[in-house]
Design a protein around this motif. Structure first.
Motif, PDB file in Angstrom:
ATOM      1  N   ILE A 165       0.855  -1.182   0.000  1.00  0.00           N
ATOM      2  CA  ILE A 165       0.000   0.000   0.000  1.00  0.00           C
ATOM      3  C   ILE A 165       0.892   1.234   0.000  1.00  0.00           C
ATOM      4  O   ILE A 165       1.831   1.334   0.794  1.00  0.00           O
ATOM      5  CB  ILE A 165      -0.913   0.012   1.242  1.00  0.00           C
ATOM      6  CG1 ILE A 165      -1.851  -1.203   1.223  1.00  0.00           C
ATOM      7  CG2 ILE A 165      -1.710   1.315   1.311  1.00  0.00           C
ATOM      8  CD1 ILE A 165      -2.556  -1.442   2.538  1.00  0.00           C
ATOM      9  N   VAL A 166       0.618   2.165  -0.899  1.00  0.00           N
ATOM     10  CA  VAL A 166       1.374   3.409  -0.996  1.00  0.00           C
ATOM     11  C   VAL A 166       0.439   4.568  -0.673  1.00  0.00           C
ATOM     12  O   VAL A 166      -0.634   4.688  -1.266  1.00  0.00           O
ATOM     13  CB  VAL A 166       1.954   3.601  -2.417  1.00  0.00           C
ATOM     14  CG1 VAL A 166       2.685   4.940  -2.512  1.00  0.00           C
ATOM     15  CG2 VAL A 166       2.885   2.449  -2.772  1.00  0.00           C
ATOM     16  N   VAL A 167       0.829   5.394   0.282  1.00  0.00           N
ATOM     17  CA  VAL A 167       0.047   6.572   0.648  1.00  0.00           C
ATOM     18  C   VAL A 167       0.780   7.803   0.133  1.00  0.00           C
ATOM     19  O   VAL A 167       1.968   7.990   0.411  1.00  0.00           O
ATOM     20  CB  VAL A 167      -0.161   6.674   2.173  1.00  0.00           C
ATOM     21  CG1 VAL A 167      -0.980   7.920   2.516  1.00  0.00           C
ATOM     22  CG2 VAL A 167      -0.862   5.404   2.695  1.00  0.00           C
ATOM     23  N   THR A 168       0.078   8.642  -0.622  1.00  0.00           N
ATOM     24  CA  THR A 168       0.717   9.801  -1.237  1.00  0.00           C
ATOM     25  C   THR A 168      -0.275  10.947  -1.368  1.00  0.00           C
ATOM     26  O   THR A 168      -1.427  10.846  -0.934  1.00  0.00           O
ATOM     27  CB  THR A 168       1.288   9.418  -2.625  1.00  0.00           C
ATOM     28  OG1 THR A 168       2.056  10.504  -3.138  1.00  0.00           O
ATOM     29  CG2 THR A 168       0.173   9.079  -3.605  1.00  0.00           C
ATOM     30  N   THR A 169       0.163  12.053  -1.969  1.00  0.00           N
ATOM     31  CA  THR A 169      -0.714  13.200  -2.185  1.00  0.00           C
ATOM     32  C   THR A 169      -1.345  13.116  -3.569  1.00  0.00           C
ATOM     33  O   THR A 169      -0.884  12.390  -4.442  1.00  0.00           O
ATOM     34  CB  THR A 169       0.068  14.514  -2.088  1.00  0.00           C
ATOM     35  OG1 THR A 169       1.049  14.553  -3.151  1.00  0.00           O
ATOM     36  CG2 THR A 169       0.773  14.631  -0.749  1.00  0.00           C
ATOM     37  N   TYR A 170      -2.405  13.898  -3.759  1.00  0.00           N
ATOM     38  CA  TYR A 170      -3.043  13.949  -5.082  1.00  0.00           C
ATOM     39  C   TYR A 170      -2.031  14.377  -6.141  1.00  0.00           C
ATOM     40  O   TYR A 170      -1.940  13.784  -7.224  1.00  0.00           O
ATOM     41  CB  TYR A 170      -4.202  14.958  -5.094  1.00  0.00           C
ATOM     42  CG  TYR A 170      -5.262  14.745  -4.055  1.00  0.00           C
ATOM     43  CD1 TYR A 170      -5.774  13.471  -3.794  1.00  0.00           C
ATOM     44  CD2 TYR A 170      -5.786  15.817  -3.338  1.00  0.00           C
ATOM     45  CE1 TYR A 170      -6.760  13.283  -2.845  1.00  0.00           C
ATOM     46  CE2 TYR A 170      -6.781  15.637  -2.387  1.00  0.00           C
ATOM     47  CZ  TYR A 170      -7.267  14.374  -2.140  1.00  0.00           C
ATOM     48  OH  TYR A 170      -8.247  14.188  -1.204  1.00  0.00           O
ATOM     49  N   GLU A 171      -1.290  15.442  -5.820  1.00  0.00           N
ATOM     50  CA  GLU A 171      -0.379  16.038  -6.794  1.00  0.00           C
ATOM     51  C   GLU A 171       0.743  15.081  -7.187  1.00  0.00           C
ATOM     52  O   GLU A 171       1.055  14.921  -8.370  1.00  0.00           O
ATOM     53  CB  GLU A 171       0.209  17.340  -6.234  1.00  0.00           C
ATOM     54  CG  GLU A 171      -0.795  18.469  -6.054  1.00  0.00           C
ATOM     55  CD  GLU A 171      -1.605  18.364  -4.768  1.00  0.00           C
ATOM     56  OE1 GLU A 171      -2.525  19.177  -4.567  1.00  0.00           O
ATOM     57  OE2 GLU A 171      -1.330  17.439  -3.951  1.00  0.00           O
ATOM     58  N   LEU A 172       1.361  14.438  -6.186  1.00  0.00           N
ATOM     59  CA  LEU A 172       2.469  13.540  -6.489  1.00  0.00           C
ATOM     60  C   LEU A 172       1.970  12.318  -7.259  1.00  0.00           C
ATOM     61  O   LEU A 172       2.653  11.837  -8.179  1.00  0.00           O
ATOM     62  CB  LEU A 172       3.175  13.112  -5.204  1.00  0.00           C
ATOM     63  CG  LEU A 172       4.459  12.288  -5.390  1.00  0.00           C
ATOM     64  CD1 LEU A 172       5.469  13.056  -6.246  1.00  0.00           C
ATOM     65  CD2 LEU A 172       5.067  11.922  -4.035  1.00  0.00           C
ATOM     66  N   HIS A 173       0.812  11.830  -6.894  1.00  0.00           N
ATOM     67  CA  HIS A 173       0.236  10.709  -7.643  1.00  0.00           C
ATOM     68  C   HIS A 173       0.125  11.054  -9.120  1.00  0.00           C
ATOM     69  O   HIS A 173       0.551  10.294  -9.996  1.00  0.00           O
ATOM     70  CB  HIS A 173      -1.155  10.355  -7.109  1.00  0.00           C
ATOM     71  CG  HIS A 173      -1.917   9.398  -7.993  1.00  0.00           C
ATOM     72  ND1 HIS A 173      -2.634   9.837  -9.095  1.00  0.00           N
ATOM     73  CD2 HIS A 173      -2.047   8.050  -7.963  1.00  0.00           C
ATOM     74  CE1 HIS A 173      -3.182   8.793  -9.698  1.00  0.00           C
ATOM     75  NE2 HIS A 173      -2.843   7.702  -9.039  1.00  0.00           N
ATOM     76  N   ASP A 174      -0.455  12.200  -9.418  1.00  0.00           N
ATOM     77  CA  ASP A 174      -0.703  12.567 -10.814  1.00  0.00           C
ATOM     78  C   ASP A 174       0.595  12.823 -11.580  1.00  0.00           C
ATOM     79  O   ASP A 174       0.697  12.495 -12.767  1.00  0.00           O
ATOM     80  CB  ASP A 174      -1.602  13.807 -10.880  1.00  0.00           C
ATOM     81  CG  ASP A 174      -3.037  13.502 -10.453  1.00  0.00           C
ATOM     82  OD1 ASP A 174      -3.337  12.321 -10.184  1.00  0.00           O
ATOM     83  OD2 ASP A 174      -3.852  14.428 -10.386  1.00  0.00           O
ATOM     84  N   GLU A 175       1.593  13.393 -10.901  1.00  0.00           N
ATOM     85  CA  GLU A 175       2.882  13.637 -11.554  1.00  0.00           C
ATOM     86  C   GLU A 175       3.556  12.317 -11.936  1.00  0.00           C
ATOM     87  O   GLU A 175       4.058  12.165 -13.050  1.00  0.00           O
ATOM     88  CB  GLU A 175       3.800  14.436 -10.622  1.00  0.00           C
ATOM     89  CG  GLU A 175       3.411  15.893 -10.462  1.00  0.00           C
ATOM     90  CD  GLU A 175       4.302  16.618  -9.475  1.00  0.00           C
ATOM     91  OE1 GLU A 175       5.352  16.051  -9.100  1.00  0.00           O
ATOM     92  OE2 GLU A 175       3.953  17.751  -9.072  1.00  0.00           O
ATOM     93  N   ILE A 176       3.563  11.370 -11.017  1.00  0.00           N
ATOM     94  CA  ILE A 176       4.251  10.104 -11.274  1.00  0.00           C
ATOM     95  C   ILE A 176       3.466   9.229 -12.243  1.00  0.00           C
ATOM     96  O   ILE A 176       4.033   8.599 -13.138  1.00  0.00           O
ATOM     97  CB  ILE A 176       4.523   9.357  -9.954  1.00  0.00           C
ATOM     98  CG1 ILE A 176       5.458  10.178  -9.069  1.00  0.00           C
ATOM     99  CG2 ILE A 176       5.132   7.982 -10.231  1.00  0.00           C
ATOM    100  CD1 ILE A 176       5.723   9.574  -7.704  1.00  0.00           C
ATOM    101  N   ILE A 177       2.141   9.218 -12.099  1.00  0.00           N
ATOM    102  CA  ILE A 177       1.328   8.366 -12.961  1.00  0.00           C
ATOM    103  C   ILE A 177       1.370   8.860 -14.405  1.00  0.00           C
ATOM    104  O   ILE A 177       1.176   8.076 -15.345  1.00  0.00           O
ATOM    105  CB  ILE A 177      -0.123   8.297 -12.439  1.00  0.00           C
ATOM    106  CG1 ILE A 177      -0.692   6.879 -12.609  1.00  0.00           C
ATOM    107  CG2 ILE A 177      -1.032   9.295 -13.119  1.00  0.00           C
ATOM    108  CD1 ILE A 177      -0.076   5.843 -11.730  1.00  0.00           C
ATOM    109  N   ALA A 178       1.641  10.151 -14.606  1.00  0.00           N
ATOM    110  CA  ALA A 178       1.795  10.673 -15.966  1.00  0.00           C
ATOM    111  C   ALA A 178       2.951   9.969 -16.667  1.00  0.00           C
ATOM    112  O   ALA A 178       2.908   9.733 -17.879  1.00  0.00           O
ATOM    113  CB  ALA A 178       2.048  12.181 -15.933  1.00  0.00           C
TER     114      ALA A 178
END
Length: 277
Positions: A165-178
């Motif tokens: 399980i990875v807990v992160t922020t909305y912003e970091l999620h979207d940056e990395i998933i891009a």
């Protein structure tokens, strides 16, 4: 725990199948497609939601729809969720969804926690859902605006056999998933458009299959995902273009040493990513 599922496609259906044998959970579902709903009833113990007020029975609700439909469903049913319950989406973007629904849910006494199961297949729909889809995959939980107990989501993830399980922020999620997901789909779609692709039969093997696998996508869903994360995705596309230009110039100029260096750099970075798994 009572858990609701809105949408029983690949992800929603796989979540239901993975939790179906857990006696401590009562599962409820809704799907607009009648044939899908009948399959869920026949193949699992989940009970069909016939009235949206039934959502008040659910401690956790997973909305497993395309991004805009996820926003629409949550906003249209905000009064039907149980006070204190967790409403979670499973979309591949997080900030755009949170911006659209989080404040509204909080205002109505409901918690929003965005999640993203990092698993999938080329095909969609309940027919392709499997109870082991999430085995050895990662389950991402994004930190909500309002302090919320996410232990129930972690428990569900463990029951579904996620690797971690990875807990992160909305912003970091979207940056990395891009980079890790969205760019791969763009590159695969662009790659397959070469006229040579129509001549590849008999000349292709693993490399071609690896590069083209995710070109087989749902253009409606991925268009929404790309447009909801366009800044981060465009940054990654430009980075890829810049690197491709480096390779092109080295090859055009006959600079074997530069080309060897570029290839070596790529190999070494790949080795580091393998080591970090």
């Amino acid at each position: 725990m009572d858990i609701g599922f809105i949408g029983c496609g690949l992800i929603g259906g796989s979540l239901i199948k993975a939790l179906d044998s857990c006696a401590e959970y009562n599962l409820y579902f809704y799907d607009i497609d009648e044939s899908t709903a009948e399959k869920v009833e026949k193949q699992t113990c989940a009970k069909r939601i016939t009235d949206m007020t039934d959502l008040k029975n659910c401690d956790v609700v997973f909305v497993s729809l395309h991004p805009q439909k996820t926003i629409d469903f949550i906003t249209q049913n905000v009064k039907n969720f149980k006070k204190g319950a967790i409403v979670s989406d499973v979309c591949g973007v997080k900030k755009a969804i949170a911006d659209a629904v989080e404040d509204l849910l909080i205002k109505n006494g409901v918690n929003y926690v965005g999640t993203h199961p990092m698993a999938g297949r080329e095909f969609s729909g309940f027919d392709y859902a499997t109870e082991d889809l999430f085995k050895n995959a990662y389950f991402i939980i994004t930190e909500p605006k309002r302090k919320t107990d996410i232990s129930s989501l972690k428990e569900i993830a463990k029951k579904c056999r996620f690797k971690d399980i990875v807990v992160t922020t909305y912003e970091l999620h979207d940056e990395i998933i891009a980079f890790t997901s969205q760019l791969a789909h763009v590159a695969s779609s662009a790659y397959i458009k070469s006229p040579t692709s129509l001549l590849q039969c008999g000349f292709s093997a693993g490399s071609f299959l690896d590069m083209t696998r995710v070109a087989y996508l749902n253009e409606n869903m991925w268009t929404e995902l790309f447009m909801m994360n366009k800044k981060s995705l465009c940054n990654e596309i430009q980075t890829l273009i810049n690197h491709l230009e480096e390779y092109k110039k080295a090859i055009e100029s006959g600079n074997s040493q530069l080309l060897k260096t570029l290839l070596k750099e790529g190999r070494e970075i790949k080795e580091k990513t393998n080591a970090s798994k």
